[in-house]
Write an enzyme that holds these catalytic residues in place. Structure first.
Site, PDB file in Angstrom:
ATOM      1  N   VAL A  15     112.987  38.083  26.751  1.00  0.00           N
ATOM      2  CA  VAL A  15     113.818  38.551  27.851  1.00  0.00           C
ATOM      3  C   VAL A  15     114.818  37.500  28.335  1.00  0.00           C
ATOM      4  O   VAL A  15     115.935  37.847  28.724  1.00  0.00           O
ATOM      5  CB  VAL A  15     112.906  39.036  29.005  1.00  0.00           C
ATOM      6  CG1 VAL A  15     112.177  37.878  29.662  1.00  0.00           C
ATOM      7  CG2 VAL A  15     113.696  39.829  30.022  1.00  0.00           C
TER       8      VAL A  15
ATOM      9  N   ILE B  80     107.699  31.836  16.631  1.00  0.00           N
ATOM     10  CA  ILE B  80     106.370  31.218  16.662  1.00  0.00           C
ATOM     11  C   ILE B  80     106.066  30.562  15.327  1.00  0.00           C
ATOM     12  O   ILE B  80     105.566  29.429  15.268  1.00  0.00           O
ATOM     13  CB  ILE B  80     105.288  32.271  16.990  1.00  0.00           C
ATOM     14  CG1 ILE B  80     105.551  32.878  18.373  1.00  0.00           C
ATOM     15  CG2 ILE B  80     103.903  31.641  16.959  1.00  0.00           C
ATOM     16  CD1 ILE B  80     105.503  31.892  19.496  1.00  0.00           C
TER      17      ILE B  80
ATOM     18  N   SER C  35     106.477  39.689   1.103  1.00  0.00           N
ATOM     19  CA  SER C  35     105.899  40.499   2.174  1.00  0.00           C
ATOM     20  C   SER C  35     104.381  40.330   2.184  1.00  0.00           C
ATOM     21  O   SER C  35     103.741  40.235   1.128  1.00  0.00           O
ATOM     22  CB  SER C  35     106.254  41.969   1.976  1.00  0.00           C
ATOM     23  OG  SER C  35     105.486  42.802   2.822  1.00  0.00           O
TER      24      SER C  35
ATOM     25  N   SER D 143     112.204  37.382   5.385  1.00  0.00           N
ATOM     26  CA  SER D 143     113.654  37.245   5.556  1.00  0.00           C
ATOM     27  C   SER D 143     114.172  36.041   4.780  1.00  0.00           C
ATOM     28  O   SER D 143     113.747  34.903   5.002  1.00  0.00           O
ATOM     29  CB  SER D 143     114.001  37.079   7.045  1.00  0.00           C
ATOM     30  OG  SER D 143     115.335  36.648   7.208  1.00  0.00           O
TER      31      SER D 143
ATOM     32  N   GLU E 171     106.367  50.913  27.085  1.00  0.00           N
ATOM     33  CA  GLU E 171     106.247  49.799  28.020  1.00  0.00           C
ATOM     34  C   GLU E 171     105.287  50.128  29.151  1.00  0.00           C
ATOM     35  O   GLU E 171     105.184  51.276  29.590  1.00  0.00           O
ATOM     36  CB  GLU E 171     107.613  49.429  28.598  1.00  0.00           C
ATOM     37  CG  GLU E 171     108.500  48.658  27.656  1.00  0.00           C
ATOM     38  CD  GLU E 171     109.716  48.081  28.353  1.00  0.00           C
ATOM     39  OE1 GLU E 171     110.070  46.937  28.058  1.00  0.00           O
ATOM     40  OE2 GLU E 171     110.292  48.797  29.189  1.00  0.00           O
TER      41      GLU E 171
ATOM     42  N   GLY F 214     110.075  32.877  11.834  1.00  0.00           N
ATOM     43  CA  GLY F 214     110.185  33.429  13.184  1.00  0.00           C
ATOM     44  C   GLY F 214     110.074  32.355  14.247  1.00  0.00           C
ATOM     45  O   GLY F 214     109.881  31.169  13.964  1.00  0.00           O
TER      46      GLY F 214
ATOM     47  N   ILE G 186      97.559  35.884  14.833  1.00  0.00           N
ATOM     48  CA  ILE G 186      98.307  35.775  16.086  1.00  0.00           C
ATOM     49  C   ILE G 186      98.550  37.173  16.624  1.00  0.00           C
ATOM     50  O   ILE G 186      99.209  37.993  15.989  1.00  0.00           O
ATOM     51  CB  ILE G 186      99.627  35.033  15.873  1.00  0.00           C
ATOM     52  CG1 ILE G 186      99.331  33.610  15.423  1.00  0.00           C
ATOM     53  CG2 ILE G 186     100.471  35.040  17.144  1.00  0.00           C
ATOM     54  CD1 ILE G 186     100.556  32.808  15.072  1.00  0.00           C
TER      55      ILE G 186
ATOM     56  N   LYS H 155      99.799  42.750  24.527  1.00  0.00           N
ATOM     57  CA  LYS H 155     100.110  44.177  24.453  1.00  0.00           C
ATOM     58  C   LYS H 155      99.068  44.951  23.650  1.00  0.00           C
ATOM     59  O   LYS H 155      99.088  46.182  23.619  1.00  0.00           O
ATOM     60  CB  LYS H 155     101.502  44.377  23.853  1.00  0.00           C
ATOM     61  CG  LYS H 155     102.625  43.834  24.743  1.00  0.00           C
ATOM     62  CD  LYS H 155     103.972  43.965  24.084  1.00  0.00           C
ATOM     63  CE  LYS H 155     105.075  43.494  25.031  1.00  0.00           C
ATOM     64  NZ  LYS H 155     104.938  42.089  25.452  1.00  0.00           N
TER      65      LYS H 155
END
Length: 624
Positions: A457, A293, A343, A315, A551, A291, A407, A411
């Site tokens: 974003v 990070i 996994s 992945s 959100e 990923g 990590i 949120k």
């Protein structure tokens, strides 16, 4: 007829052009005598000069062949060829005037000047007529693609001129936004307003539109292309002059705006320094290694000189990519780089990997992090983010791993989404293990949005800009904390070195950035203007779409808003109350039962009960 033209060789066609030119010589001479006032009749004057005519024609033929005029293709006959033709006409008229004194009736020199002009016009007209005839034959035998040219400026008219000679493309009309051009006829084609495109393309059986507006900004071209494609038209864009001469390649070499330029503050440079020693000579496992990070963590850890770096990733493509990048570097540094496909929810595999590779430090970056996706798929999100973190943390504790760093995300603080709630539950699991473990140091690192990471974003805005917009913002008042990938990786590694157990580390990320402001910055950094009420002719519009499920308008970094300092001025520690061992067990049991029964409502109820600040969306408040 087309078959006959096609079988003629280039040499045969050249002889035909020469024969036509030579035939036009006496015709032009007779025409000249017919339109001039002469002492005797035009035919008598022509007959008197007839003995000199073979010599005149010989001069014409010799000079034409020497200059190569018969070898010029009809489609390539332009200014230079016309100049050579004028030279031949001048030589022909001069030869006729000279021979007139020997054979002819002694006509005034002005007669031969007019003859030269007429002969030149005859040769030009003959080629124009031949060109039209050949073009008509080709169009009848091979119906070309009828096209509409959008843009009647210099580029459009030049394109129309070039396409007139094309045997497979038939330009039919122009369309232009300039009202002063509308209604005119250019290059023999009418100019229409854009509002009539549907009517024109239907009535004239046009299926393709050529955009001849290279000076128009790419976003506006993209917007126009989409509108035309919605009308079932094929659209092709004419390259700019800079592209044609290769100059635009220089633009491609310009560096794009870096994520740091949108940070709204100076980057927090927290050098590893002595913290790198905590990874030097150790076996380090990074979950989610492929990923955004995770891959940066792998690069930073590799630079510290571990003995082994285990890349753990679900992945296959992501694992292949990061392993290809680091394998060679690891070999040069004497570091064993081990790719492991699996996994974090697979407890058996996790335990085996930790023991086989004698892992001493675990950096747990594997998680489902996209809020709308996890909101739509809550059960897989909870299973991976909560139970996966529990499985890896417990396996690390059993294997005697020195340090385990989770990590997390801002949120997780009073979450409005399942993703945020899953990260908070993972934090509670790690806090519980950290309070009870005697061998492994457990800590959590919490940070905000990472600029430039997958799904973040800024790349989304840049992709929308490349397609001509609009750029979508969920709410004009939404704000987010941002950090760079480098900052995030440094924070995690510092936490791994400084943790003593049960901490939640956060980075000083300054003030939250308004997303609307960020959208404007990204548009302007790409060289475009924002289309709004103040600038209705701008390039890219910003569209407000409304908050998505899960959100919030603003995120928080801590539950208590109380932070204690660490040895590093920009890194803080939030000691927040967790759950007891019994409460964590009850939380995991309720979540496990919901997952086993595939009951989303029960899973959300478990979140509501155990995660502080979480409230179910109105539509999801169902009883199990």
């Amino acid at each position: 007829m087309l078959t006959l033209i096609s079988v003629l060789s280039r040499k045969q066609k050249s002889w035909i052009f020469l024969a036509v030119d030579l035939l036009l010589c006496p015709l032009a001479l007779l025409f000249t005598f017919s339109v001039q006032t002469l002492p005797q009749s035009p035919f008598a004057s022509f007959t008197a000069l007839l003995p000199a005519l073979p010599y005149v024609i010989a001069v014409t033929a010799g000079l034409s062949l020497w200059l190569g005029i018969p070898y010029v293709q009809l489609v390539a006959y332009e200014r230079h060829a016309a100049g050579l033709t004028a030279l031949v006409a001048l030589a022909t008229a001069s030869a006729a005037a000279l021979l007139d004194g020997v054979f002819g009736p002694g006509l005034p020199i002005g007669i031969y000047v007019v003859f030269g002009i007429n002969y030149f016009l005859f040769m030009l007209s003959a080629r124009a007529v031949l060109y039209r005839i050949v073009l008509a034959i080709y169009h009848r035998a091979r119906p070309g693609c009828r096209v509409l040219i959008y843009g009647a400026g210099t580029t459009g008219t030049q394109l129309a001129q070039a396409l007139k000679a094309h045997d497979e493309i038939d330009p039919v009309a122009f369309v232009d936004d300039n009202s002063s051009l509308q209604g005119m006829t250019l290059m023999g084609m009418p100019v229409f307003p854009p509002a009539r495109i549907a009517e024109i393309t239907s009535s004239r059986e046009i299926k393709r539109v050529l955009l001849a507006m290279p000076s128009q900004s790419p976003p506006k071209q993209a917007q126009l292309t989409r509108r035309l494609q919605e009308m079932q038209l094929e659209v092709q864009v004419l390259p700019s002059f800079a592209q044609l001469i290769g100059e635009e390649a220089l633009v491609d070499k310009l560096a794009p705006a870096t994520p740091q330029s949108f940070l709204g503050r100076a980057a927090r440079d927290v050098p590893l320094g002595a913290a790198g020693v905590s990874y030097q000579g150790r076996s380090v496992l990074v979950s989610g290694a492929g990923g955004s990070i995770g891959s940066e963590l792998c690069r930073q850890v590799l630079a510290c000189g571990p003995t082994r770096l285990v890349l753990y990733e679900l992945s296959e493509l992501a694992l292949y990519t990061i392993h290809q990048e680091l394998a060679g570097l690891g070999q040069d540094m004497g570091v064993e780089v081990v790719p492991v496909l699996g996994s974090v929810c697979d407890r058996r595999q996790m335990g085996m990997v930790l023991e086989t590779h004698a892992v001493q430090v675990v950096l747990h970056a594997a998680a489902y992090k996209h809020v709308p996706l996890v909101e739509t798929n809550p059960l897989p999100g909870l299973a991976n983010n909560v139970l996966g973190a529990q499985a890896l943390a417990q396996a690390a504790d059993r294997a005697g791993v020195e340090r385990f760093i989770l990590i997390s995300s801002d949120k997780a603080v009073r979450p409005a989404s399942v993703m945020g709630a899953s990260k908070r539950m993972a934090e509670l699991v790690v806090q519980d293990l950290g309070s009870r473990s005697t061998g492994t140091v457990f800590a959590t690192v919490r940070f905000g949005n990472v600029l430039g990471s997958s799904g973040s974003v800024v790349p989304l805005f840049q992709d929308q800009i490349s397609r001509g917009g609009p750029v979508t913002v969920t709410d004009p008042n939404v704000k987010r904390y941002f950090m760079t990938i480098r900052e995030a990786a440094h924070l995690v590694l510092q936490a791994g070195a400084e943790a003593r157990g049960d901490e939640i580390f956060v980075l000083d990320m300054g003030e939250p950035v308004p997303i609307l402001q960020l959208a404007r910055q990204v548009i302007e950094s790409a060289g475009y203007t924002v289309r709004d009420e103040d600038l209705p002719g701008g390039d890219i519009a910003i569209e407000i779409t409304g908050l998505r499920p899960g959100e919030k308008l603003e995120e928080e970094l801590t539950l208590s808003q109380e932070l204690t300092t660490t040895r590093h001025a920009k890194i803080f520690c939030a000691r927040e109350a967790g759950l007891s061992e019994i409460e964590v067990a009850a939380m995991l049991r309720a979540l496990g039962q919901a997952l086993n029964s595939n009951d989303e409502a029960a899973a959300r109820q478990a979140i509501t009960h155990w995660v502080e600040g979480y409230r179910q969306p109105e539509g999801d408040r169902r009883t199990s």
